[in-house]
Design a protein around this motif. Structure first.
Motif, PDB file in Angstrom:
ATOM      1  N   HIS A 220       9.653   4.323   4.639  1.00 43.35           N
ATOM      2  CA  HIS A 220       9.601   5.729   4.237  1.00 43.35           C
ATOM      3  C   HIS A 220      10.767   5.918   3.269  1.00 43.35           C
ATOM      4  O   HIS A 220      11.930   5.779   3.670  1.00 43.35           O
ATOM      5  CB  HIS A 220       9.746   6.647   5.449  1.00 43.35           C
ATOM      6  CG  HIS A 220       8.642   6.432   6.452  1.00 43.35           C
ATOM      7  ND1 HIS A 220       7.538   7.234   6.503  1.00 43.35           N
ATOM      8  CD2 HIS A 220       8.473   5.466   7.401  1.00 43.35           C
ATOM      9  CE1 HIS A 220       6.729   6.793   7.457  1.00 43.35           C
ATOM     10  NE2 HIS A 220       7.289   5.715   8.003  1.00 43.35           N
TER      11      HIS A 220
ATOM     12  N   VAL B 269       5.611   6.557   1.160  1.00 45.11           N
ATOM     13  CA  VAL B 269       5.474   5.628   2.278  1.00 45.11           C
ATOM     14  C   VAL B 269       4.882   4.338   1.704  1.00 45.11           C
ATOM     15  O   VAL B 269       3.820   4.356   1.091  1.00 45.11           O
ATOM     16  CB  VAL B 269       4.589   6.200   3.401  1.00 45.11           C
ATOM     17  CG1 VAL B 269       4.473   5.196   4.554  1.00 45.11           C
ATOM     18  CG2 VAL B 269       5.165   7.528   3.901  1.00 45.11           C
TER      19      VAL B 269
ATOM     20  N   ASP C 151       0.868  -1.168   0.000  1.00 53.38           N
ATOM     21  CA  ASP C 151       0.000   0.000   0.000  1.00 53.38           C
ATOM     22  C   ASP C 151       0.904   1.217   0.000  1.00 53.38           C
ATOM     23  O   ASP C 151       2.072   1.138   0.395  1.00 53.38           O
ATOM     24  CB  ASP C 151      -0.984  -0.008   1.180  1.00 53.38           C
ATOM     25  CG  ASP C 151      -0.305   0.026   2.527  1.00 53.38           C
ATOM     26  OD1 ASP C 151       0.165   1.111   2.933  1.00 53.38           O
ATOM     27  OD2 ASP C 151      -0.246  -1.030   3.185  1.00 53.38           O
ATOM     28  N   PHE C 152       0.373   2.310  -0.509  1.00 56.67           N
ATOM     29  CA  PHE C 152       1.202   3.492  -0.741  1.00 56.67           C
ATOM     30  C   PHE C 152       0.530   4.738  -0.198  1.00 56.67           C
ATOM     31  O   PHE C 152      -0.667   4.939  -0.390  1.00 56.67           O
ATOM     32  CB  PHE C 152       1.448   3.681  -2.241  1.00 56.67           C
ATOM     33  CG  PHE C 152       2.096   2.496  -2.898  1.00 56.67           C
ATOM     34  CD1 PHE C 152       3.468   2.315  -2.857  1.00 56.67           C
ATOM     35  CD2 PHE C 152       1.321   1.545  -3.552  1.00 56.67           C
ATOM     36  CE1 PHE C 152       4.049   1.210  -3.453  1.00 56.67           C
ATOM     37  CE2 PHE C 152       1.893   0.439  -4.157  1.00 56.67           C
ATOM     38  CZ  PHE C 152       3.266   0.267  -4.104  1.00 56.67           C
ATOM     39  N   ASP C 153       1.322   5.568   0.450  1.00 55.45           N
ATOM     40  CA  ASP C 153       0.890   6.904   0.846  1.00 55.45           C
ATOM     41  C   ASP C 153       1.695   7.861  -0.022  1.00 55.45           C
ATOM     42  O   ASP C 153       2.921   7.974   0.132  1.00 55.45           O
ATOM     43  CB  ASP C 153       1.162   7.143   2.327  1.00 55.45           C
ATOM     44  CG  ASP C 153       0.791   8.547   2.793  1.00 55.45           C
ATOM     45  OD1 ASP C 153       0.525   9.427   1.937  1.00 55.45           O
ATOM     46  OD2 ASP C 153       0.795   8.772   4.015  1.00 55.45           O
ATOM     47  N   THR C 154       1.011   8.502  -0.951  1.00 57.00           N
ATOM     48  CA  THR C 154       1.666   9.405  -1.897  1.00 57.00           C
ATOM     49  C   THR C 154       1.389  10.866  -1.572  1.00 57.00           C
ATOM     50  O   THR C 154       1.580  11.735  -2.419  1.00 57.00           O
ATOM     51  CB  THR C 154       1.182   9.102  -3.335  1.00 57.00           C
ATOM     52  OG1 THR C 154      -0.237   9.283  -3.386  1.00 57.00           O
ATOM     53  CG2 THR C 154       1.546   7.690  -3.760  1.00 57.00           C
ATOM     54  N   SER C 155       0.946  11.141  -0.352  1.00 56.12           N
ATOM     55  CA  SER C 155       0.539  12.504   0.004  1.00 56.12           C
ATOM     56  C   SER C 155       1.706  13.485   0.029  1.00 56.12           C
ATOM     57  O   SER C 155       1.493  14.692  -0.082  1.00 56.12           O
ATOM     58  CB  SER C 155      -0.191  12.516   1.351  1.00 56.12           C
ATOM     59  OG  SER C 155       0.647  12.031   2.380  1.00 56.12           O
ATOM     60  N   SER C 156       2.925  12.990   0.136  1.00 56.94           N
ATOM     61  CA  SER C 156       4.096  13.867   0.136  1.00 56.94           C
ATOM     62  C   SER C 156       4.852  13.691  -1.177  1.00 56.94           C
ATOM     63  O   SER C 156       5.082  12.562  -1.616  1.00 56.94           O
ATOM     64  CB  SER C 156       5.022  13.519   1.306  1.00 56.94           C
ATOM     65  OG  SER C 156       6.259  14.183   1.169  1.00 56.94           O
TER      66      SER C 156
END
Length: 179
Positions: free
Chosen positions: A174, A128, A118-123
């Motif tokens: 990260h 992440v 899963d990916f957090d692309t908010s930055s």
């Protein structure tokens, strides 16, 4: 585990250390090494191979797995160039793992159970990446991330904030990329 992983390990070891080293690892692990890419093999075999390599090199198993991930990436690029086509960065490439690459892996290698990401692309500065796999080969995943960055001519800074080996539900990386 699918035989393709063992084939990648054999090629990486043989290329960097010679075929005799691969044969010695197999002997030390008590394995015959007859791996077909479509075959399925006990996960314990990769653990044994990493264990004997770890002992021979005096390195932690996690470092051996990271090396393997980095060393396998150029082999994957040669074998599966379509997976890398159309990407100009490791970030772009990694974001296709679940939706493009792993479905193709399942088609090519029936019975394969690749990890789920899963990916957090908010930055825009940091990606992440969550990693979840029953095999808990998070160090191998990290090595693949490093290898992907190297392929795209990037440097990486990777910090792992959670690990399944420490009873987390998933591993969390990260990742920062720089040209």
């Amino acid at each position: 585990m699918k035989g393709i992983v063992f084939n990648l390990l054999e090629e990486a070891v043989s290329t960097e250390f010679g075929e005799a080293t691969w044969d010695r690892l197999l002997d030390d692990a008590g394995l015959d090494g007859a791996y077909t890419s479509l075959g399925s093999y006990d996960d314990a075999e990769i653990v044994r191979l990493v264990g004997v390599a770890s002992a021979a090199l005096g390195l932690p198993p996690q470092d051996v797995l990271r090396w393997f991930g980095r060393a396998a990436m150029p082999i994957l690029v040669r074998r599966f160039p379509a997976f890398f086509a159309g990407h100009d960065s490791a970030r772009s490439f990694l974001l296709t793992l679940n939706n493009l690459i792993h479905p193709e892996v399942r088609k090519l290698y029936p019975g394969a159970t690749p990890p789920v990401f899963d990916f957090d692309t908010s930055s825009s500065d940091e990606l992440v990446i969550g990693y979840n796999s029953q095999r808990k080969l998070c160090a191998l995943a990290e090595g693949f991330m490093q290898g992907a960055a190297a392929y795209f001519g990037e440097q990486t800074e990777i910090h792992q904030s959670q690990c399944m080996h420490e009873h987390a539900d998933k591993c969390v990386f990260h990742v920062r990329f720089a040209k």
